[in-house]
Design a protein around this motif. Structure first.
Motif, short mmCIF file in Angstrom:
data_model
loop_
_atom_site.label_atom_id
_atom_site.label_comp_id
_atom_site.label_asym_id
_atom_site.label_seq_id
_atom_site.Cartn_x
_atom_site.Cartn_y
_atom_site.Cartn_z
N GLN A 107 37.14 55.89 47.16
CA GLN A 107 38.20 55.11 46.53
C GLN A 107 38.79 55.92 45.38
O GLN A 107 38.10 56.27 44.43
CB GLN A 107 37.61 53.79 46.02
CG GLN A 107 38.61 52.81 45.52
CD GLN A 107 39.47 52.24 46.63
OE1 GLN A 107 38.98 51.71 47.61
NE2 GLN A 107 40.77 52.34 46.47
N LYS A 108 40.07 56.24 45.44
CA LYS A 108 40.75 57.02 44.40
C LYS A 108 41.42 56.09 43.39
O LYS A 108 41.29 54.88 43.46
CB LYS A 108 41.79 57.95 45.04
CG LYS A 108 41.17 59.00 45.94
CD LYS A 108 40.27 59.92 45.15
CE LYS A 108 39.76 61.06 45.99
NZ LYS A 108 38.96 62.01 45.26
N GLY A 109 42.14 56.65 42.48
CA GLY A 109 42.83 55.87 41.45
C GLY A 109 41.83 55.35 40.43
O GLY A 109 40.99 56.10 39.94
N THR A 110 41.89 54.05 40.17
CA THR A 110 40.95 53.44 39.22
C THR A 110 39.60 53.18 39.84
O THR A 110 38.69 52.70 39.17
CB THR A 110 41.52 52.12 38.65
OG1 THR A 110 41.78 51.23 39.74
CG2 THR A 110 42.77 52.35 37.84
N GLY A 111 39.46 53.46 41.14
CA GLY A 111 38.18 53.29 41.82
C GLY A 111 37.92 51.89 42.31
O GLY A 111 36.78 51.54 42.62
N VAL A 112 38.96 51.08 42.41
CA VAL A 112 38.78 49.71 42.87
C VAL A 112 39.48 49.50 44.20
O VAL A 112 40.49 50.14 44.50
CB VAL A 112 39.28 48.67 41.83
CG1 VAL A 112 38.56 48.84 40.51
CG2 VAL A 112 40.77 48.76 41.63
N ALA A 113 38.94 48.60 45.00
CA ALA A 113 39.50 48.31 46.32
C ALA A 113 40.29 47.01 46.35
O ALA A 113 41.19 46.85 47.16
CB ALA A 113 38.39 48.25 47.35
N CYS A 114 39.96 46.07 45.48
CA CYS A 114 40.54 44.72 45.56
C CYS A 114 41.85 44.61 44.79
O CYS A 114 41.98 45.14 43.68
CB CYS A 114 39.53 43.71 45.03
SG CYS A 114 40.08 42.00 45.27
N HIS A 115 42.79 43.87 45.36
CA HIS A 115 44.07 43.66 44.69
C HIS A 115 43.93 42.84 43.41
O HIS A 115 44.87 42.76 42.62
CB HIS A 115 45.08 42.99 45.64
CG HIS A 115 44.80 41.54 45.88
ND1 HIS A 115 43.83 41.11 46.75
CD2 HIS A 115 45.36 40.45 45.34
CE1 HIS A 115 43.82 39.79 46.74
NE2 HIS A 115 44.73 39.36 45.90
N THR A 116 42.74 42.25 43.16
CA THR A 116 42.51 41.52 41.91
C THR A 116 42.11 42.47 40.79
O THR A 116 41.87 42.03 39.66
CB THR A 116 41.40 40.46 42.08
OG1 THR A 116 40.16 41.12 42.32
CG2 THR A 116 41.73 39.48 43.19
N GLY A 117 41.98 43.76 41.12
CA GLY A 117 41.60 44.75 40.13
C GLY A 117 40.11 45.05 40.10
O GLY A 117 39.64 45.78 39.24
N ARG A 118 39.37 44.50 41.03
CA ARG A 118 37.91 44.68 41.06
C ARG A 118 37.50 45.76 42.04
O ARG A 118 38.20 46.06 42.99
CB ARG A 118 37.23 43.37 41.40
CG ARG A 118 37.38 42.32 40.31
CD ARG A 118 36.80 40.99 40.75
NE ARG A 118 36.81 40.02 39.68
CZ ARG A 118 37.84 39.22 39.41
NH1 ARG A 118 38.94 39.30 40.12
NH2 ARG A 118 37.75 38.35 38.41
N TYR A 119 36.31 46.31 41.82
CA TYR A 119 35.72 47.35 42.67
C TYR A 119 35.67 46.92 44.13
O TYR A 119 35.99 47.69 45.02
CB TYR A 119 34.32 47.66 42.13
CG TYR A 119 33.43 48.46 43.04
CD1 TYR A 119 33.69 49.80 43.29
CD2 TYR A 119 32.32 47.88 43.64
CE1 TYR A 119 32.87 50.55 44.13
CE2 TYR A 119 31.48 48.62 44.46
CZ TYR A 119 31.77 49.95 44.70
OH TYR A 119 30.95 50.67 45.53
N SER A 120 35.27 45.68 44.40
CA SER A 120 35.11 45.16 45.74
C SER A 120 35.80 43.81 45.86
O SER A 120 35.90 43.07 44.87
CB SER A 120 33.61 44.99 46.05
OG SER A 120 33.42 44.25 47.24
N CYS A 121 36.25 43.49 47.05
CA CYS A 121 36.82 42.16 47.30
C CYS A 121 35.73 41.08 47.30
O CYS A 121 36.04 39.90 47.23
CB CYS A 121 37.55 42.15 48.63
SG CYS A 121 39.03 43.19 48.66
#
Length: 153
Positions: A107-121
């Motif tokens: 995971q690039k960028g801020t290292g988060v996957a979720c559109h809520t801004g979190r690491y994981s959904c």
């Protein structure tokens, strides 16, 4: 959705060939989609579950970055196109009957996957007893960015 144009479809009912053979014949559903389970390559953590159509799977395999089909927006999307949180694909697997895709990603960028801004959904736990269930947030998964500032939709 259109018929698959990038991948051959299984022919006949040769279960052995489907499960043990070398031909990649992803089995898209009647809606033209296949489930994609996305794991962090370093930790094995489940980041998200998404859907891919034929084009999204082809773009993922040819570009090395994750593409998905948005069921809500009814369009192809490149993960990170707005947020910068691109998923670089390290490995692609399929299950025994080729109707699920597993992506191992960095995971690039801020290292988060979720559109809520979190690491994981998967940041909420299902809790309860006696048939009364509620959701509790995992406090270790705080948002890393404000989604209202990142996404235009």
């Amino acid at each position: 959705m259109d018929e698959t144009k990038y991948f051959p479809q299984p022919t006949g009912s040769d279960k052995h060939e489907l499960e043990e053979g070398t031909l990649f014949t992803p089995r898209f559903g009647d809606d033209g989609l296949i489930v994609a389970v996305v794991l962090d390559d370093a930790t094995g953590a489940l980041l998200m579950v998404a859907h891919m159509n034929d084009e999204a799977l082809n773009k993922t395999l040819t570009t090395g970055t994750a593409h998905y089909w948005s069921r809500s927006r009814k369009k192809l999307w490149h993960k990170g196109e707005e947020s910068g949180n691109v998923q670089v694909v390290v490995q692609v697997r399929t299950d025994c009957d080729q109707d699920v895709i597993e992506l191992r990603v960095v995971q690039k960028g801020t290292g988060v996957a979720c559109h809520t801004g979190r690491y994981s959904c998967f940041y909420r736990l299902v809790d309860g007893e006696d048939g009364t269930w509620s959701l509790t947030k995992d406090e270790t998964m705080q948002p890393q960015f404000d989604p209202l500032k990142v996404y235009s939709e």
